[in-house]
Scaffold this motif. Sequence first.
Motif, PDB file in Angstrom:
ATOM      1  N   THR A  13      38.609 -48.063 -38.763  1.00 45.95           N
ATOM      2  CA  THR A  13      39.991 -49.211 -39.028  1.00 45.95           C
ATOM      3  C   THR A  13      40.230 -50.128 -37.559  1.00 45.95           C
ATOM      4  O   THR A  13      40.412 -51.175 -37.567  1.00 45.95           O
ATOM      5  CB  THR A  13      41.256 -48.412 -38.973  1.00 45.95           C
ATOM      6  N   LEU A  14      39.990 -49.478 -36.277  1.00 43.15           N
ATOM      7  CA  LEU A  14      40.119 -50.097 -35.083  1.00 43.15           C
ATOM      8  C   LEU A  14      39.295 -51.131 -35.010  1.00 43.15           C
ATOM      9  O   LEU A  14      39.509 -52.290 -34.534  1.00 43.15           O
ATOM     10  CB  LEU A  14      39.992 -49.097 -33.964  1.00 43.15           C
ATOM     11  N   ILE A  17      40.114 -54.174 -37.296  1.00 40.78           N
ATOM     12  CA  ILE A  17      41.180 -54.989 -36.517  1.00 40.78           C
ATOM     13  C   ILE A  17      40.662 -55.589 -35.332  1.00 40.78           C
ATOM     14  O   ILE A  17      40.914 -56.771 -35.129  1.00 40.78           O
ATOM     15  CB  ILE A  17      42.574 -53.754 -36.243  1.00 40.78           C
ATOM     16  N   ASP A 178      51.392 -58.016 -36.570  1.00 41.70           N
ATOM     17  CA  ASP A 178      51.372 -57.572 -35.479  1.00 41.70           C
ATOM     18  C   ASP A 178      52.702 -58.383 -34.707  1.00 41.70           C
ATOM     19  O   ASP A 178      52.860 -59.612 -34.823  1.00 41.70           O
ATOM     20  CB  ASP A 178      50.240 -57.762 -34.451  1.00 41.70           C
ATOM     21  N   GLU A 206      46.499 -52.490 -39.994  1.00 40.78           N
ATOM     22  CA  GLU A 206      47.242 -52.167 -38.472  1.00 40.78           C
ATOM     23  C   GLU A 206      48.591 -52.819 -38.560  1.00 40.78           C
ATOM     24  O   GLU A 206      48.841 -53.956 -38.903  1.00 40.78           O
ATOM     25  CB  GLU A 206      46.431 -52.665 -37.296  1.00 40.78           C
ATOM     26  N   SER A 208      51.774 -53.058 -35.942  1.00 40.96           N
ATOM     27  CA  SER A 208      51.825 -52.850 -34.856  1.00 40.96           C
ATOM     28  C   SER A 208      52.694 -53.705 -33.844  1.00 40.96           C
ATOM     29  O   SER A 208      52.783 -54.931 -34.195  1.00 40.96           O
ATOM     30  CB  SER A 208      50.270 -53.012 -33.871  1.00 40.96           C
ATOM     31  N   THR A 233      46.719 -47.795 -39.247  1.00 40.98           N
ATOM     32  CA  THR A 233      47.175 -47.287 -37.844  1.00 40.98           C
ATOM     33  C   THR A 233      48.543 -48.138 -37.685  1.00 40.98           C
ATOM     34  O   THR A 233      48.530 -49.246 -37.922  1.00 40.98           O
ATOM     35  CB  THR A 233      46.259 -47.738 -36.642  1.00 40.98           C
TER      36      THR A 233
END
Length: 645
Positions: A13-14, A17, A178, A206, A208, A233
Amino acid sequence: MKTPDRSIADVSTLAAIAFLILSMISPSAFGKTYYVATTGNDANPGTTSQPWRTLTKAANTLVAGDTVFIRAGTYGEQVIPVNSGTAGNPIVYMNYPGDVVTIDGSSVSLPAWEGLFEIDSKGYITVSGLRIINVGPNGSNTGIQVEGSNHIIIKNNYTNNTASSGIIVWSSTDILVDNNEVVHACSKAAASINECISVGETSNFEVSNNYVHDGNTYRGEGIVLKDGSSNGTIHGNTVHTVPFVGIYVDAWDKYTHDFKIYNNTVHDVFMGDGISIGSEQGGLLKNIYVYNNISYHNEFLGISIHKCCVSSHTLNTIHVINNTVYNNGWKNWGGGITLDNKQAQNVLIRNNISSSNLSFQVALEEFTQNAVTVDYNLIDGFRNYPEEVYGDHYVTGDPQFVNAGGADFHLQNQSPAIDSGTAANAPKDDFDGVSRPQPQNGAWDIGAFEYIIVPVELASFHAFMEKRGVILRWATESETNNTGFRIERSSNVGGPWISVGFVPGAGTSVKQRQYEFIDTRVPFLPITSSVWYRLAQIDFDGAINYSPTLEVASDRGTRRWKVMPNTPNPFRGSTTISVLLTEPGNVRIDILDLHGRILRTYTKPGAGRGIHFFNWDAAGYPAGMYLCRVKVGPRIEYMRLLKSD
């Protein structure tokens, strides 16, 4: 979006992103750049001097690699992009730098299940810097809606007064939401569908750094992840003053799995809980990791794992670790952390501070023996509630927060939470990004924050660009065992970082010291580019502490401004920061402590020429040194503020 009403609804996932950010956030070098302005005409070529009039014209025209800069003003239209971008060549819709752009739906009657900015079955699109307000008339109408799409960035936007969600993502993949602000969502009350930010049937996403607040009193829960979503996340968000739940994970009736929920702050949820986990219609919910969160002053519970709403509600591998849960329960009942689900398996409640909650600190109301582990928690205020437990290896007592009344839950040096946790399954960093454990005794602390001894008191840190390169200047008030400063640079705000130099420190000193470093090797910055710097302060024993990060943008095309000395300084109760603008600009001021934590933020979009005043009322904050970070456009300056006794 024809979806049913919902009552509430790692490494891969990271990496995905990171790819999104790198490939999509800046205008493409391979496409065309267009402009829209309220003074334009759709018969124009869309240039800066002859802009288009409508966003619809842009949405119908842009192809892969194109960017549209939207000039200041209010636009009353629905936006539906016709085309997709491609990998490395996204389509970008964004405000012209410094301009306030509003899309107002007051005069737009949207079809049911659509958004005012509607991205349907598209890919590689970025939407940034827009204000989206007054969306309706149906309870299913949203501010920004992403459905059946991929590689979408929704960033730096503001939504207000939306009939349903401010931002919703459904049946999509590779999504970044984000740094948006969502306020007064679900304005149709009982007729509203979904929540302030909703994510359903979506993978690799994500959510965030969003600010979600003041939802409708009947609907308008905060951030909800649901209905078969996976590999997400959720971090760095602040949620408050919403009903029922701040951050909610609900499988509904689908297999929902693999979420990391960390570094969020949730407070003042009314009629509900800060963070809640469940499966309302029987879908398996698995691999949910909740860590380094702060949940305080919510009406019922800080963190709950529940059994609503049908006979089957299977949960597996739910970890609640290193959270700080404080002062939950407003009225007759409420508590810290609770498990109320006999079908939940492999539940771990570890390393949490549960303090001053009304009815209990940790309670196991319904559970299966050998399916839950409760250990290494700090219990402050055991209430003898019927299902309340201490767990194993617990500690008790006042956690000695720095300032609980001011929501500063860092630990003081005599806290019983220090070095009382365990490393097993625990996060490697704390809420602030401080590495665990700190070197005092080599053991994990309990709660969201790891206690740190700051060997160097940083008074100021500035960076700016000139012909020689980037000039970095900083000062320290005192130093203890300071070997020196490694200067690090990155082309992205989150790294990776490279070392570009080293400046020796003063060892141990109680006098203010001034330092300077010139980075002559910085690459050429185009008009829309930036680089980031930080100081890695190195102790005699090799321990490293990082400064706040500074962004340095190209001087080409930026506005001119100056920060005036704050008055008074030193001060006791309050101080005034003055910013002189020689051209209009967007002003943002952050007050930070010496750990880089933001204590207060002031913004003034579209500030005109002249001097602008910002008063910081520091009542409730202890005496000491603070930092003031001033940003106008892309440039940032720091100065120190000294509060006296």
